[in-house]
Scaffold this motif. Structure first.
Motif, PDB file in Angstrom:
ATOM      1  N   ARG A 135     -12.445  21.415  12.929  1.00 56.48           N
ATOM      2  CA  ARG A 135     -13.173  20.131  13.080  1.00 56.48           C
ATOM      3  C   ARG A 135     -14.570  20.367  12.836  1.00 56.48           C
ATOM      4  O   ARG A 135     -15.077  19.440  12.625  1.00 56.48           O
ATOM      5  N   MET A 136     -15.303  21.294  12.943  1.00 57.49           N
ATOM      6  CA  MET A 136     -16.588  21.622  12.661  1.00 57.49           C
ATOM      7  C   MET A 136     -17.095  22.014  11.483  1.00 57.49           C
ATOM      8  O   MET A 136     -18.132  21.914  10.888  1.00 57.49           O
ATOM      9  N   PHE A 137     -16.404  22.222  10.572  1.00 54.57           N
ATOM     10  CA  PHE A 137     -16.643  22.948   9.319  1.00 54.57           C
ATOM     11  C   PHE A 137     -15.809  22.490   8.080  1.00 54.57           C
ATOM     12  O   PHE A 137     -14.588  21.931   8.393  1.00 54.57           O
ATOM     13  N   ASP A 138     -16.468  22.367   7.163  1.00 56.36           N
ATOM     14  CA  ASP A 138     -15.691  21.732   5.693  1.00 56.36           C
ATOM     15  C   ASP A 138     -15.042  22.695   4.923  1.00 56.36           C
ATOM     16  O   ASP A 138     -13.886  22.241   4.197  1.00 56.36           O
ATOM     17  N   ALA A 139     -15.233  24.141   5.483  1.00 59.91           N
ATOM     18  CA  ALA A 139     -14.213  25.111   4.807  1.00 59.91           C
ATOM     19  C   ALA A 139     -14.431  26.418   5.558  1.00 59.91           C
ATOM     20  O   ALA A 139     -15.232  26.545   6.341  1.00 59.91           O
ATOM     21  N   ILE A 140     -13.317  26.889   5.656  1.00 61.19           N
ATOM     22  CA  ILE A 140     -13.375  28.339   6.401  1.00 61.19           C
ATOM     23  C   ILE A 140     -13.090  29.680   5.560  1.00 61.19           C
ATOM     24  O   ILE A 140     -11.921  29.392   4.664  1.00 61.19           O
ATOM     25  N   CYS A 141     -13.493  30.723   5.725  1.00 66.41           N
ATOM     26  CA  CYS A 141     -13.164  31.868   4.857  1.00 66.41           C
ATOM     27  C   CYS A 141     -12.697  32.852   5.886  1.00 66.41           C
ATOM     28  O   CYS A 141     -13.558  33.485   6.760  1.00 66.41           O
ATOM     29  N   LEU A 142     -11.553  33.403   5.921  1.00 69.55           N
ATOM     30  CA  LEU A 142     -11.022  34.525   6.590  1.00 69.55           C
ATOM     31  C   LEU A 142     -11.419  35.745   5.925  1.00 69.55           C
ATOM     32  O   LEU A 142     -10.976  36.079   4.792  1.00 69.55           O
ATOM     33  N   ALA A 143     -12.354  36.521   6.611  1.00 73.00           N
ATOM     34  CA  ALA A 143     -12.771  37.911   5.932  1.00 73.00           C
ATOM     35  C   ALA A 143     -12.718  38.746   7.412  1.00 73.00           C
ATOM     36  O   ALA A 143     -13.673  39.577   7.254  1.00 73.00           O
ATOM     37  N   MET A 144     -11.605  38.992   8.003  1.00 71.09           N
ATOM     38  CA  MET A 144     -11.649  39.883   9.001  1.00 71.09           C
ATOM     39  C   MET A 144     -11.298  41.396   8.892  1.00 71.09           C
ATOM     40  O   MET A 144     -11.120  42.253   9.694  1.00 71.09           O
ATOM     41  N   GLY A 145     -10.796  41.517   7.683  1.00 68.43           N
ATOM     42  CA  GLY A 145     -10.118  42.770   7.154  1.00 68.43           C
ATOM     43  C   GLY A 145      -8.897  43.007   7.719  1.00 68.43           C
ATOM     44  O   GLY A 145      -8.163  42.323   8.068  1.00 68.43           O
ATOM     45  N   ALA A 146      -8.447  44.188   7.512  1.00 67.77           N
ATOM     46  CA  ALA A 146      -7.257  44.794   7.658  1.00 67.77           C
ATOM     47  C   ALA A 146      -7.077  45.760   8.884  1.00 67.77           C
ATOM     48  O   ALA A 146      -7.104  46.871   8.835  1.00 67.77           O
ATOM     49  N   GLY A 147      -6.996  44.950  10.099  1.00 70.38           N
ATOM     50  CA  GLY A 147      -7.427  45.715  11.422  1.00 70.38           C
ATOM     51  C   GLY A 147      -6.259  46.206  12.239  1.00 70.38           C
ATOM     52  O   GLY A 147      -6.591  46.874  13.177  1.00 70.38           O
ATOM     53  N   LYS A 148      -4.920  46.106  11.481  1.00 71.93           N
ATOM     54  CA  LYS A 148      -3.663  46.609  12.118  1.00 71.93           C
ATOM     55  C   LYS A 148      -3.580  48.094  11.871  1.00 71.93           C
ATOM     56  O   LYS A 148      -3.085  48.187  10.767  1.00 71.93           O
ATOM     57  N   ALA A 149      -3.928  48.900  12.635  1.00 75.79           N
ATOM     58  CA  ALA A 149      -3.946  50.421  12.315  1.00 75.79           C
ATOM     59  C   ALA A 149      -2.280  50.825  12.170  1.00 75.79           C
ATOM     60  O   ALA A 149      -1.321  50.451  13.060  1.00 75.79           O
ATOM     61  N   ARG A 150      -2.049  51.776  11.316  1.00 75.15           N
ATOM     62  CA  ARG A 150      -0.656  52.158  11.264  1.00 75.15           C
ATOM     63  C   ARG A 150      -0.514  53.433  12.328  1.00 75.15           C
ATOM     64  O   ARG A 150      -1.188  54.216  12.568  1.00 75.15           O
ATOM     65  N   PRO A 151       0.434  53.079  13.208  1.00 77.95           N
ATOM     66  CA  PRO A 151       0.742  53.778  14.328  1.00 77.95           C
ATOM     67  C   PRO A 151       1.713  55.114  13.993  1.00 77.95           C
ATOM     68  O   PRO A 151       2.089  55.261  12.969  1.00 77.95           O
ATOM     69  N   LEU A 152       1.529  55.929  14.939  1.00 82.42           N
ATOM     70  CA  LEU A 152       2.596  57.190  14.546  1.00 82.42           C
ATOM     71  C   LEU A 152       3.582  57.304  15.741  1.00 82.42           C
ATOM     72  O   LEU A 152       3.044  57.464  17.028  1.00 82.42           O
ATOM     73  N   VAL A 153       4.651  57.025  15.767  1.00 85.58           N
ATOM     74  CA  VAL A 153       5.774  56.891  16.724  1.00 85.58           C
ATOM     75  C   VAL A 153       6.629  58.293  16.844  1.00 85.58           C
ATOM     76  O   VAL A 153       7.319  58.207  15.930  1.00 85.58           O
ATOM     77  N   VAL A 154       6.275  59.129  17.516  1.00 89.46           N
ATOM     78  CA  VAL A 154       6.869  60.245  17.810  1.00 89.46           C
ATOM     79  C   VAL A 154       6.872  60.740  19.412  1.00 89.46           C
ATOM     80  O   VAL A 154       6.125  59.952  19.975  1.00 89.46           O
ATOM     81  N   PRO A 155       7.812  61.609  19.790  1.00 94.15           N
ATOM     82  CA  PRO A 155       7.804  62.014  21.175  1.00 94.15           C
ATOM     83  C   PRO A 155       6.297  62.382  21.587  1.00 94.15           C
ATOM     84  O   PRO A 155       5.829  63.184  20.743  1.00 94.15           O
ATOM     85  N   GLY A 156       5.726  61.831  22.654  1.00 94.25           N
ATOM     86  CA  GLY A 156       4.524  62.477  23.025  1.00 94.25           C
ATOM     87  C   GLY A 156       3.431  61.527  22.534  1.00 94.25           C
ATOM     88  O   GLY A 156       2.326  61.857  22.855  1.00 94.25           O
ATOM     89  N   SER A 157       3.704  60.649  21.680  1.00 97.70           N
ATOM     90  CA  SER A 157       2.659  59.841  21.095  1.00 97.70           C
ATOM     91  C   SER A 157       1.825  59.049  22.173  1.00 97.70           C
ATOM     92  O   SER A 157       0.842  58.474  21.797  1.00 97.70           O
ATOM     93  N   GLU A 158       2.299  58.971  23.256  1.00 96.26           N
ATOM     94  CA  GLU A 158       1.730  58.064  24.547  1.00 96.26           C
ATOM     95  C   GLU A 158       0.672  58.546  25.288  1.00 96.26           C
ATOM     96  O   GLU A 158       0.101  58.369  26.223  1.00 96.26           O
ATOM     97  N   LEU A 159       0.604  60.202  25.091  1.00100.02           N
ATOM     98  CA  LEU A 159      -0.342  61.009  25.760  1.00100.02           C
ATOM     99  C   LEU A 159      -1.748  60.583  25.645  1.00100.02           C
ATOM    100  O   LEU A 159      -2.331  60.397  24.433  1.00100.02           O
ATOM    101  N   ARG A 160      -2.636  61.026  26.696  1.00 98.48           N
ATOM    102  CA  ARG A 160      -3.937  60.793  26.304  1.00 98.48           C
ATOM    103  C   ARG A 160      -4.601  61.857  25.516  1.00 98.48           C
ATOM    104  O   ARG A 160      -4.113  63.038  25.604  1.00 98.48           O
ATOM    105  N   GLY A 161      -5.541  61.425  24.887  1.00 98.94           N
ATOM    106  CA  GLY A 161      -6.457  62.300  23.939  1.00 98.94           C
ATOM    107  C   GLY A 161      -5.866  62.128  22.385  1.00 98.94           C
ATOM    108  O   GLY A 161      -6.079  62.855  21.590  1.00 98.94           O
ATOM    109  N   ILE A 162      -4.902  61.043  22.300  1.00 96.18           N
ATOM    110  CA  ILE A 162      -4.608  60.457  21.151  1.00 96.18           C
ATOM    111  C   ILE A 162      -4.787  59.125  20.728  1.00 96.18           C
ATOM    112  O   ILE A 162      -4.865  58.310  21.564  1.00 96.18           O
ATOM    113  N   HIS A 163      -5.750  59.091  19.517  1.00 98.71           N
ATOM    114  CA  HIS A 163      -6.598  57.549  19.466  1.00 98.71           C
ATOM    115  C   HIS A 163      -6.459  57.510  17.992  1.00 98.71           C
ATOM    116  O   HIS A 163      -6.381  58.356  17.004  1.00 98.71           O
TER     117      HIS A 163
END
Length: 477
Positions: A228-256
């Motif tokens: 409503r407020m702008f004549d054009a929009i440009c999406l430049a948010m990057g690729a922010g969805k990081a690839r996860p590692l799904v293995v047993p124990g990946s929910e432990l603290r200290g994994i970031h």
């Protein structure tokens, strides 16, 4: 041609680094500048070959490399700076963080050491700032059209600067508290000190670009409001969805995720307060394992070393690349070879062809990584990975950093609100820069997935040209 025998007369000279024992105790940039005489000789090595593959094949922004090499050789630095800025909005940044595909495509690289293009580019940009040649380029007239740019990374900043100079009113929205996106929080200061970024942002503000940091579009304000407020929009948010590692124990603290680790340290360097104790990510006195062998993983290595890690190990699931060019990536392509970064030189054990099978720990905190070696074999559907029997191993791991890349732009929020179509990989689909929604454009990693800063700048410039054409055609209707 700068010097017809320069490539014969002078060997390649690279920037030296500050001594390891010195640089790991601070967060300042590690590169030392080259002397002017050395730069003159390095520019003289450019052969000005008939087909400059450095420009056409290697450089994503199409820098006119033989031209600025000749100008540097002749001491015409101001003209070299103008030449460089004609294709690249932020050469002071690419001259620091770009892996230099231009050098891989240099004709000299067929059988000699390539021209030090990246170092020359960096010094041209530095001199331009030192001499006061970088000044605001304000538009001669205003179009009255308003553009919203979402994201202040390299793509968003390139879009904004180009459109502001074209006379449009541009507002850049950034979800973080400071501007720059991954340039600010994803790249350590020892590779890119943030005053380098700030001085360019000052130029953009003086040109008329408006910035709104601390605004998460899609949450704080809606996509409907933007339409409503702008004549054009440009999406430049990057690729922010990081690839996860799904293995047993990946929910432990200290994994970031790596980016959480790097962002937090950049906040520290900026002087920001520490987060709550349960959210602090520090490598001090810990055995650190970095999973992922790319540049982000390398940045994690250098950061962990500076934080005082007991040990740092970097794991890569792919096989170790060859030391020199191989038939799979012939000149002038970017060669797939083993690369040792300055961070690796500071203290790191590297392992290739290994997979992570599980994590274990106590008190809900990780303490060990369990992995195995793998073998890559050619199968009916291409390369296939097979675990090597009896190759299991265990590593101490008090802190695990996942640097396995990014999947695509985050879909939740703005992408869903605007009903933007994505390609099969989850990236925003565009045609001539525009999405399926008229007046909504996209650029950079949002479109191509995680890539290089130099790609983001080039695609930001292309998107800006498409937006400018769209707005001007709208004005004629």
């Amino acid at each position: 041609m700068a010097n017809p025998t320069g490539f014969i007369d002078f060997p390649r000279v690279d920037n030296e680094h500050r001594p390891i024992a010195e640089r790991v105790r601070d967060w300042r940039e590690i590169d030392l500048p080259l002397a002017e005489k050395t730069l003159n000789q390095q520019a003289a090595r450019c052969m000005d070959c008939g087909i400059p593959f450095c420009h056409g094949t290697g450089c994503p922004v199409k820098n006119r490399i033989p031209e600025f090499n000749d100008l540097v050789y002749r001491g015409r630095w101001r003209e070299a700076a103008a030449n460089l800025h004609s294709t690249n909005n932020f050469p002071e940044i690419t001259g620091r963080v770009c892996p230099a595909p231009c050098e891989a495509a240099c004709t000299l690289a067929i059988n000699r050491d390539a021209v030090t293009i990246k170092s020359i580019e960096r010094e041209i940009a530095q001199r331009a700032f030192d001499e006061g040649w970088v000044r605001p380029l304000r538009p001669h007239h205003r179009t009255g059209k308003k553009v919203a740019v979402i994201g202040s990374g390299p793509a968003g900043l390139a879009v904004a600067q180009q459109l502001t100079r074209a006379g449009h009113e541009v507002v850049v929205f950034e979800k973080d508290d400071r501007l720059g996106g991954l340039l600010r929080y994803g790249i350590p200061d020892f590779k890119l000190e943030k005053h380098i970024l700030d001085r360019r942002l000052e130029q953009m503000v003086a040109e008329g670009t408006k910035f709104e940091p601390g605004v998460a579009v899609g949450h704080d304000i809606s996509g409907r409001y933007l339409r409503r407020m702008f004549d054009a929009i440009c999406l430049a948010m990057g690729a922010g969805k990081a690839r996860p590692l799904v293995v047993p124990g990946s929910e432990l603290r200290g994994i970031h995720f790596a980016m959480d680790f790097l962002t937090q340290q950049n906040h520290r360097v900026a002087g920001d307060p520490e987060p709550p104790a349960d959210r602090v990510i520090l490598a001090r006195d810990k055995h650190v394992v970095v999973i992922g062998g790319g540049d982000t993983g390398s940045d994690c290595v250098g950061t962990a070393v500076r934080q005082g890690a007991l040990s740092v190990t970097q794991l890569e699931i792919l096989p170790r690349p060859p030391e020199h060019r191989n038939p799979e990536t012939p000149w002038p392509l970017w060669p797939r070879i083993v690369r040792t970064s300055s961070s690796h030189e500071e203290g790191c054990t590297r392992r290739w062809s290994v997979m992570t099978k599980a994590f274990s720990g106590s008190d809900n905190h990780v303490s060990h990584l369990h992995g195995a070696e793998v073998q890559w074999v050619q199968g009916p559907r291409g390369w296939e990975m097979k675990e090597v029997p009896g190759s299991d191993f265990t590593l101490p791991a008090d802190l695990v950093l996942l640097a396995m890349g990014f999947l695509h732009v985050v879909h939740e929020g703005l992408i869903e609100q605007l009903e933007i179509q994505c390609d099969p990989r989850g990236n925003v689909a565009v045609r001539n820069g525009m999405t399926n929604q008229e007046g909504v454009f996209a650029a950079g990693d949002t479109v191509r997935g995680a890539s290089l800063v130099v790609h983001a700048i080039y695609e930001g410039r292309r998107a800006a040209a498409a937006i400018d054409q769209f707005l001007r055609s709208e004005a004629l209707r």
